[in-house]
Design an enzyme around this catalytic site. Structure first.
Site, PDB file in Angstrom:
ATOM      1  N   CYS A   2     -18.402 104.431  59.233  1.00  0.00           N
ATOM      2  CA  CYS A   2     -18.340 105.958  59.743  1.00  0.00           C
ATOM      3  C   CYS A   2     -19.250 105.818  61.170  1.00  0.00           C
ATOM      4  CB  CYS A   2     -18.896 106.906  58.936  1.00  0.00           C
ATOM      5  SG  CYS A   2     -17.970 107.164  57.328  1.00  0.00           S
ATOM      6  N   ARG A  27     -17.968  99.228  63.673  1.00  0.00           N
ATOM      7  CA  ARG A  27     -18.413  99.455  62.463  1.00  0.00           C
ATOM      8  C   ARG A  27     -17.761  99.412  61.177  1.00  0.00           C
ATOM      9  NH1 ARG A  27     -23.466 102.529  63.523  1.00  0.00           N
ATOM     10  NH2 ARG A  27     -23.271 103.661  61.783  1.00  0.00           N
ATOM     11  N   TRP A  75     -14.880 105.717  57.046  1.00  0.00           N
ATOM     12  CA  TRP A  75     -14.708 104.991  56.109  1.00  0.00           C
ATOM     13  C   TRP A  75     -14.913 105.368  54.820  1.00  0.00           C
ATOM     14  CZ3 TRP A  75     -17.537 102.159  52.275  1.00  0.00           C
ATOM     15  CH2 TRP A  75     -17.015 100.582  52.086  1.00  0.00           C
ATOM     16  N   ASN A  99     -21.572 111.629  58.794  1.00  0.00           N
ATOM     17  CA  ASN A  99     -21.700 110.422  58.106  1.00  0.00           C
ATOM     18  C   ASN A  99     -22.540 110.452  56.927  1.00  0.00           C
ATOM     19  OD1 ASN A  99     -20.459 109.283  60.157  1.00  0.00           O
ATOM     20  ND2 ASN A  99     -21.926 108.233  61.003  1.00  0.00           N
ATOM     21  N   GLY A 100     -22.557 109.649  55.820  1.00  0.00           N
ATOM     22  CA  GLY A 100     -23.274 109.886  54.746  1.00  0.00           C
ATOM     23  C   GLY A 100     -22.523 110.197  53.658  1.00  0.00           C
ATOM     24  N   GLU A 460     -24.116  81.432  52.449  1.00  0.00           N
ATOM     25  CA  GLU A 460     -23.693  81.797  53.742  1.00  0.00           C
ATOM     26  C   GLU A 460     -22.570  81.297  54.363  1.00  0.00           C
ATOM     27  OE1 GLU A 460     -24.615  84.513  55.128  1.00  0.00           O
ATOM     28  OE2 GLU A 460     -23.986  84.216  57.131  1.00  0.00           O
ATOM     29  N   LYS A 464     -19.081  83.596  54.886  1.00  0.00           N
ATOM     30  CA  LYS A 464     -18.615  83.705  56.198  1.00  0.00           C
ATOM     31  C   LYS A 464     -17.227  83.504  56.217  1.00  0.00           C
ATOM     32  CE  LYS A 464     -20.999  85.325  57.984  1.00  0.00           C
ATOM     33  NZ  LYS A 464     -21.954  86.090  58.109  1.00  0.00           N
ATOM     34  N   GLU A 467     -15.003  86.201  54.183  1.00  0.00           N
ATOM     35  CA  GLU A 467     -15.020  87.878  54.669  1.00  0.00           C
ATOM     36  C   GLU A 467     -14.013  87.627  55.882  1.00  0.00           C
ATOM     37  OE1 GLU A 467     -18.803  89.452  56.135  1.00  0.00           O
ATOM     38  OE2 GLU A 467     -19.552  87.395  56.743  1.00  0.00           O
ATOM     39  N   HIS A 483     -21.455  73.032  34.594  1.00  0.00           N
ATOM     40  CA  HIS A 483     -21.626  74.015  33.441  1.00  0.00           C
ATOM     41  C   HIS A 483     -20.473  75.104  33.504  1.00  0.00           C
ATOM     42  CE1 HIS A 483     -25.401  72.144  32.435  1.00  0.00           C
ATOM     43  NE2 HIS A 483     -25.684  72.103  33.821  1.00  0.00           N
ATOM     44  N   LYS A 577     -19.638  97.380  59.581  1.00  0.00           N
ATOM     45  CA  LYS A 577     -20.822  96.797  60.187  1.00  0.00           C
ATOM     46  C   LYS A 577     -22.010  97.085  59.498  1.00  0.00           C
ATOM     47  CE  LYS A 577     -22.724  93.982  62.944  1.00  0.00           C
ATOM     48  NZ  LYS A 577     -22.950  92.584  62.441  1.00  0.00           N
TER      49      LYS A 577
HETATM   50  C1  F6R Z   1     -21.873  89.822  56.280  1.00  0.00           C
HETATM   51  C2  F6R Z   1     -22.602  90.835  56.829  1.00  0.00           C
HETATM   52  C3  F6R Z   1     -23.171  91.726  55.690  1.00  0.00           C
HETATM   53  C4  F6R Z   1     -24.734  92.163  56.219  1.00  0.00           C
HETATM   54  C5  F6R Z   1     -25.294  92.975  55.016  1.00  0.00           C
HETATM   55  C6  F6R Z   1     -26.435  93.607  55.623  1.00  0.00           C
HETATM   56  O1  F6R Z   1     -21.181  88.772  57.516  1.00  0.00           O
HETATM   57  O2  F6R Z   1     -22.774  91.060  58.009  1.00  0.00           O
HETATM   58  O3  F6R Z   1     -23.395  90.882  54.424  1.00  0.00           O
HETATM   59  O4  F6R Z   1     -25.565  91.052  56.415  1.00  0.00           O
HETATM   60  O5  F6R Z   1     -24.161  94.099  55.045  1.00  0.00           O
HETATM   61  O6  F6R Z   1     -26.259  94.230  56.871  1.00  0.00           O
HETATM   62  P1  F6R Z   1     -27.696  94.608  57.453  1.00  0.00           P
HETATM   63  O7  F6R Z   1     -28.248  93.250  58.186  1.00  0.00           O
HETATM   64  O8  F6R Z   1     -27.318  95.338  58.729  1.00  0.00           O
HETATM   65  O9  F6R Z   1     -28.937  95.176  56.514  1.00  0.00           O
END
Ligand code: F6R
Length: 582
Positions: A2, A27, A75, A99-100, A460, A464, A467, A483, A577
């Protein structure tokens, strides 16, 4: 997740709103809309899908000339993604974007319906508009004040009223909103990046301060009293907000890593005193979400090797746990945006329990940056791609600095100096990563295995890949595979083996052999030569820095796999984001 843009001034508003909305796209959103207001009319235009769809609609329709308007990228939370649920929402004379999340929206809606209000959408936003409309007789500030008292939850609102063609109102609680100041014109936005090409001057807004903007100035009222706030100047660069010739922000941001790592090293290598000394704490809790949590897991490995007692949890669990805090506990909150709702809640829990908090954060002025006792800025610049890359690497670098302060191991500073160059050499092999991506992109299941810090790296790498490419991928502690999960390994399954940890490397290689004998195709990522056909050998470096020479390789592979699959790399589906709701 949002985004809000609002404008009042002297220029035609629709271009300003569309321009701002485009900057908010990163975002994550599923629909968007604007409201334009002049003396005679209010015009609302909304669209499901991309901003370009909205833009087409706006320029197809005959729009009014005006100098006041609000815009939003939505969103979905309350109500499915649809045009009717998109913002702005209007009720009576009140039109607003939000937003919220309003937690008591259904209760308020029921009360309003009993009073005769008819709702068109399933949003909590329309409930806010209806509530303000209910209280509005002639004074908007009073009406907003009465309405926000009733709201439970988080909100950032930009509001216009049918009766005022020369006023824009705004208020926030828990969700971010700032006021942009220019010559004879003002903006409200949830993200400074949306207005940075218009003005660098901004005012931070406190909770439940009601702002009234005209083209000639603004007033801020809290609980009936006037509030003074100073104007600040942002140093966010314009260049940072554009692609600079790269096809996607994700690859641009990965390629910035050597430079940003170098900048942070230059800042701290002779000035470690600027960082808090974690030796003063007996226990360290690390909290974050998603990648930030995985960065924290790497930090946990560092700090445990330094002899610290460390606990780690995802913020959405930490906030609800019954935690017995010992004296001398430090809670480390890791967040790129500084606005992640669960991480904020975890931080407030720690503050409530009177333990010290440390923010490792990118966005200065964000909630987490402001409220923690200590803050370390990772200085990544604006990160536009939804999937974090450069921020992750800088979070790990900061954790590595903190670990070095606890336990200043020999040779670290020398290796630190060589890190940016090593990283650059690694990233320059894009042809090699593309070839590897060719071998992976048609697969539907991928595994990453590793032990200790290599497990954190695996998590990680796996996140990556899944996603951005939508390939199903799982990370496993190498020893845990047999297991249960090993039953999923079949002829042709891709398994990445992350092998950098000295203590467990032979064990992980044995686990890799186990999956190979069940038909898996191994991809070895490690520090030592090996006989596997698919291998990435990364330079060996101090253990406190090693992940910084492995994770970028996995980021590159994820990028090129997603590229080959034709994915919307910077804006993967369903993702936002900044996750500002629980
Ligand atoms: C993955 C990604 C998310 C953020 C998570 C936390 O690529 O970007 O998993 O790491 O949403 O976001 P922040 O760091 O903004 O608290």
């Amino acid at each position: 997740m949002c985004g809000i843009i609002g404008y009042i001034g002297k220029r035609n508003t629709k271009e300003i709103l569309v321009n701002g909305l485009k900057k908010l796209e990163y975002r994550g959103y599923d629909s968007a809309g604007i409201a334009l207001k002049n003396e005679q009319e209010l015009q609302i235009i909304k669209s499901l899908g991309k901003i370009t769809d909205l833009e087409e609609k706006i320029f197809r329709e005959e729009t009014i000339d005006c100098q006041l308007g609000i815009g939003h990228t939505r969103w979905a939370t309350h109500g499915e993604p649809s045009e009717v649920n998109a913002h702005p929402q209007k009720s009576g004379k009140i039109t607003l974007v939000h937003n919220g999340i309003i937690e008591n929206a259904s209760l308020l809606k029921k009360e309003l319906e009993e009073e005769g209000v008819v709702f068109k959408s399933s949003t909590d936003t329309e409930v806010i508009a209806a509530l303000i409309n209910k209280y509005y007789t002639h004074n908007m500030v009073e009406a907003i004040q009465k309405a926000i008292v009733k709201l439970k939850g988080s909100y950032a609102l930009a509001i216009i009223n049918d009766d005022d063609a020369d006023k824009l109102y705004a208020v926030r609680c828990e969700s971010p909103l700032i006021l942009g100041v220019s010559d004879g014109e003002y903006f409200v936005t949830s993200d400074i990046g949306a207005i940075i090409d218009q003005t660098r001057k901004y005012v931070l807004l406190g909770e439940n301060e009601i702002i009234t903007l005209t083209k000639d100035g603004f007033t801020i009222i809290k609980d009936g009293k006037k509030v003074e706030r100073s104007i600040e100047v942002s140093n966010l660069s314009l260049e940072n907000a554009s692609l600079c010739g790269y096809e996607h922000y994700m690859i641009k941001e990965i390629m910035e890593e050597p430079m940003l790592v170098d900048n942070l090293i230059q800042k701290y290598k002779n000035n470690m005193d600027l960082l808090p000394d974690l030796n003063q704490y007996d226990t360290i809790h690390i909290v974050g979400c998603g990648s930030a949590y995985y960065a924290g897991m790497i930090g946990k490995n560092f700090f445990e090797e330094d002899g610290k007692i460390v606990e780690i949890d995802v913020a959405s669990e930490y906030r609800y746990r019954n935690i017995i805090y010992h004296d001398n506990t430090l809670v480390v909150l890791i967040s790129q945006s500084g606005e992640t709702a669960d991480t904020i809640a975890a931080m407030r829990k720690a503050i409530k329990n009177k333990v010290d908090t440390l923010a490792i954060v990118n966005v200065d002025g964000s909630t987490i940056a402001r409220e923690c006792k200590y803050k370390i800025l990772i200085e990544a610049g604006r990160e536009v791609a939804v999937a974090t890359t450069k921020a992750f690497i800088l979070q790990v670098l900061v954790l590595s600095f903190l670990s070095y302060k606890i336990n200043p191991v020999k040779g670290y500073l020398e290796e630190l100096k060589r890190l940016p160059q090593n990283l650059k050499i690694l990233l320059d092999k894009s042809g090699f990563y593309k070839k590897l991506a060719d071998a992976i992109y048609q697969h539907e299941d991928v595994f990453f295995i590793g032990r200790r810090v290599d497990y954190a790296i695996s998590l990680e790498g796996s996140l990556k890949l899944k996603e951005v490419s939508y390939i199903h991928s799982e990370a496993y502690q190498a020893g845990e595979l047999k297991h249960g999960t090993i039953s999923l390994i079949q002829e042709g399954t891709i398994v990445f083996g992350i092998v950098t940890d000295e203590m467990t490397k032979d064990k992980t290689i044995s686990n890799l052999e186990e999956v190979i004998s069940r038909g898996a195709i191994p991809i070895y990522v490690g520090t030592e030569e090996c006989s596997y056909e698919n291998k990435i050998i990364v330079p060996k470096i101090n253990t406190k820095l090693q992940p910084i020479l492995v994770v970028p390789v996995l980021q590159m592979i994820a990028y090129y796999v997603a590229y080959k699959r034709g994915c919307d790399i910077d804006k993967p589906k369903n993702l936002a984001k900044s996750v500002t709701v629980e």
